[in-house]
Scaffold this active site. Structure first.
Site, PDB file in Angstrom:
ATOM      1  N   ASP A  16       0.825  -1.268  -0.017  1.00 13.59           N
ATOM      2  CA  ASP A  16      -0.101   0.008   0.055  1.00 13.59           C
ATOM      3  C   ASP A  16       0.859   1.220  -0.061  1.00 13.59           C
ATOM      4  O   ASP A  16       0.502   2.210   0.859  1.00 13.59           O
ATOM      5  CB  ASP A  16      -0.874  -0.036   1.169  1.00 13.59           C
ATOM      6  CG  ASP A  16      -1.741  -1.150   1.242  1.00 13.59           C
ATOM      7  OD1 ASP A  16      -2.110  -1.751   0.227  1.00 13.59           O
ATOM      8  OD2 ASP A  16      -2.214  -1.561   2.293  1.00 13.59           O
ATOM      9  N   GLU A 185     -11.393   1.437  -4.226  1.00 14.01           N
ATOM     10  CA  GLU A 185     -10.730   1.644  -2.688  1.00 14.01           C
ATOM     11  C   GLU A 185      -9.253   2.343  -2.930  1.00 14.01           C
ATOM     12  O   GLU A 185      -8.789   2.591  -4.208  1.00 14.01           O
ATOM     13  CB  GLU A 185     -10.289   0.288  -1.874  1.00 14.01           C
ATOM     14  CG  GLU A 185      -9.620  -0.679  -2.500  1.00 14.01           C
ATOM     15  CD  GLU A 185      -9.421  -2.042  -1.794  1.00 14.01           C
ATOM     16  OE1 GLU A 185     -10.398  -1.907  -0.649  1.00 14.01           O
ATOM     17  OE2 GLU A 185      -8.761  -2.910  -2.208  1.00 14.01           O
TER      18      GLU A 185
END
Length: 554
Positions: A16, A185
């Site tokens: 991430d 997302e």
């Protein structure tokens, strides 16, 4: 000057990624889930050479992780810079939800969390518009009710930085580029030229992961879909392609006006991923006011050419590496930690959940004492464990320790004063210590001393299987024994070295169960040392002399 960046730029468990450019400096942060400290901060000036300059969440007051699952805790941070202040926004899915921390210096200290009331969902990001206003962008379930798993929306609302309150209109602006998309997302909002752009992930974090983009001339929309979406994915390249799960991108620009994107991907072996999600880099070109990733390639490449002057942190007197005298190891590097000569552990070391730091003591000329507690690696608590990220498919981890249990005089004779695993003066006290390759509480490979044995234990679904066992070697008081785990792809060898003897304990251990595909979750493996007092009635300490990690050729 043109240099070549080798992908991944952060090998191993660096998922991430979010990045921001501040002048000629680039700052990168990653998720850490249930590990402490949280959110490593990496710095570079050329995108080739990186140094870790700290961790955002380095105090238990900032980062409550009590009872957090291994893949819970901190999800998907975003780092941004505005008007002299660095901002990191993140989600603690186990305690408190979405929050913001700030710092004037990215090396820290970072503030206590400002939790955002009313900011539901995950994967938040901040955007600072040209008028100085700050906006929150994040994701949450479909307000009308989820029609399927992953039926979520991306939403925007203004954030008051004085009160840390969301204010004004909250608006759902996008729910993904594809029809019936799952899990839109990781949204990031930018203003580039005449447009606002939302760069986001969709398709979940596995094989269907992708990067998509939409744009609008107004921050509130309506947002226009890019007909070339997804602009980056490897979902179409087949199950055997060596780089998969590509997604979760973040854009940035260099002072020369070149654009790049960081994103995550995995490098499985035979369909199994043990290192977790890693950080990659790609070049971005703008065509018709849309970003195009790796023109002419359309996928990630092994090398990326960047037009930036070379920077070597170890030769720059102003770098964190030089100022801290090399306290932190370079990401992706081999390393040997001589605990006897260290004043503090580097920022790359990871504990589980909220550690009791009094259980970890460096003593000059001796090493690192771990206080063995009753908490085991299989519990959702904080055991006496500290480790580093696995960074290569093939590597060897070694831990040298001194243990009274290994001593010839372990019956309370001359060896009673032996430093190390004191375990009281009872040689039969159930105390063990060792070296572990850890995927999670339920999946790991341990090599440990216990009750006169040295045994290799493979934990699958929380159940232990002894895959090899030998009697403990008899050593002189104060003599160290070196435990090792040698990983070659999806096979492991566990053993010990004592004097001139190299004794395997277990060979050809199948570690496919330590992969994301079997164990699940969002983490990669870490290699570390630990100590457990299985009786829990007496304080005991284990003396570790050193820890070594070096990669091997596959």
């Amino acid at each position: 000057m043109t240099q070549s960046v080798k992908n991944p730029i952060m090998p191993g468990f660096y998922p991430d990624p979010s990045i921001c450019a501040v002048g000629e400096d680039y700052y990168l942060v990653n998720s850490t889930f249930a590990y402490f400290p949280g959110l490593p901060v990496l710095h570079s000036k050329d995108l080739v050479h990186w140094e870790q300059i700290g961790n955002v969440m380095d105090r238990s007051s900032q980062l409550p992780l009590d009872n957090a699952g291994h893949s819970q805790g901190l999800f998907a941070p975003t780092i941004r810079y505005h008007a002299g202040t660095f901002y990191v926004i993140c989600t603690n899915v186990s305690h408190g939800g979405n929050y913001v921390v700030t710092a004037e210096n990215p090396e820290g200290p970072w503030s206590e969390p400002h939790y955002l009331e009313g900011a539901g969902g995950i994967d938040p990001s901040l955007f600072f518009d040209t008028d100085g206003r700050c906006y929150y962008i994040g994701t949450h379930p479909n307000p009308e009710g989820c029609r399927y798993d992953g039926d979520w929306y991306i939403w925007i609302q203004e954030l008051d930085l004085n009160t840390w309150k969301l204010k004004g209109e909250s608006k759902d602006v996008w729910n993904g580029a594809m029809r019936g998309v799952h899990w839109p997302e990781g949204p990031h909002l930018y203003r580039i030229g005449e447009y606002y752009y939302i760069l986001h992930a969709e398709g979940g974090t596995g094989p269907e992961h992708a990067v998509s983009v939409c744009r609008s001339r107004d921050i509130w929309g309506p947002y226009e879909n890019n007909f070339c979406n997804p602009i980056l994915t490897h979902r179409h390249l087949g199950q055997a392609y060596p780089v998969k799960y590509v997604g979760h991108g973040d854009l940035f620009e260099t002072p020369a006006g070149e654009w790049y994107m960081t994103m995550l991907a995995v490098r499985p072996l035979e369909g199994y991923t043990t290192m977790g999600r890693e950080t990659f880099l790609a070049k971005v070109t703008w065509e018709n006011d849309w970003p195009v990733v790796n023109v002419g390639e359309g996928q990630l490449t092994d090398q990326v050419e960047v037009s930036l002057p070379e920077w070597k942190p170890e030769q720059d007197p102003n770098s964190h590496t030089s100022r801290s005298r090399g306290r932190n190891a370079a990401p992706g590097s081999d390393r040997h930690y001589d605990f006897a000569g260290m004043e503090a552990l580097g920022d790359e070391f990871l504990y589980l959940r909220n550690p009791d730091l009094s259980c970890y003591n460096l003593e000059s000329g001796k090493g690192l004492y771990l206080t063995a507690t009753s908490v085991t690696l299989k519990e959702q608590k904080s055991p006496s464990f500290v480790g580093i990220r696995q960074q290569h498919h093939a590597f060897r981890a070694e831990a040298s320790l001194i243990s009274k249990e290994l001593s010839k005089e372990a019956d309370g004779g001359e060896g009673a004063d032996c430093p190390g695993n004191v375990c009281g003066n009872d040689a039969n006290l159930a105390c063990c210590a060792g070296l572990v390759l850890l995927q999670s509480n339920s999946y790991h490979l341990r090599l440990e001393t216990e009750q006169g044995k040295l045994q290799a234990v493979l934990c699958r679904k929380g159940e232990d299987t002894v895959v090899g066992s030998v009697p403990l070697p008899a050593v002189q008081p104060g003599e160290a024994v070196t435990l090792y785990l040698q990983i070659e792809g999806l096979k492991a060898t566990a053993g010990y070295i004592c004097g001139n003897a190299d004794c395997p304990v277990a060979e050809d251990v199948d570690i496919r169960c330590l992969s994301t595909e079997v164990a699940g979750g969002f983490v990669g493996c870490t290699a570390g040392i630990y100590a457990v007092n299985l009786e829990g009635t007496k304080e005991s300490r284990v003396l570790f002399i050193g820890l070594t990690y070096r990669h091997m050729e596959v």
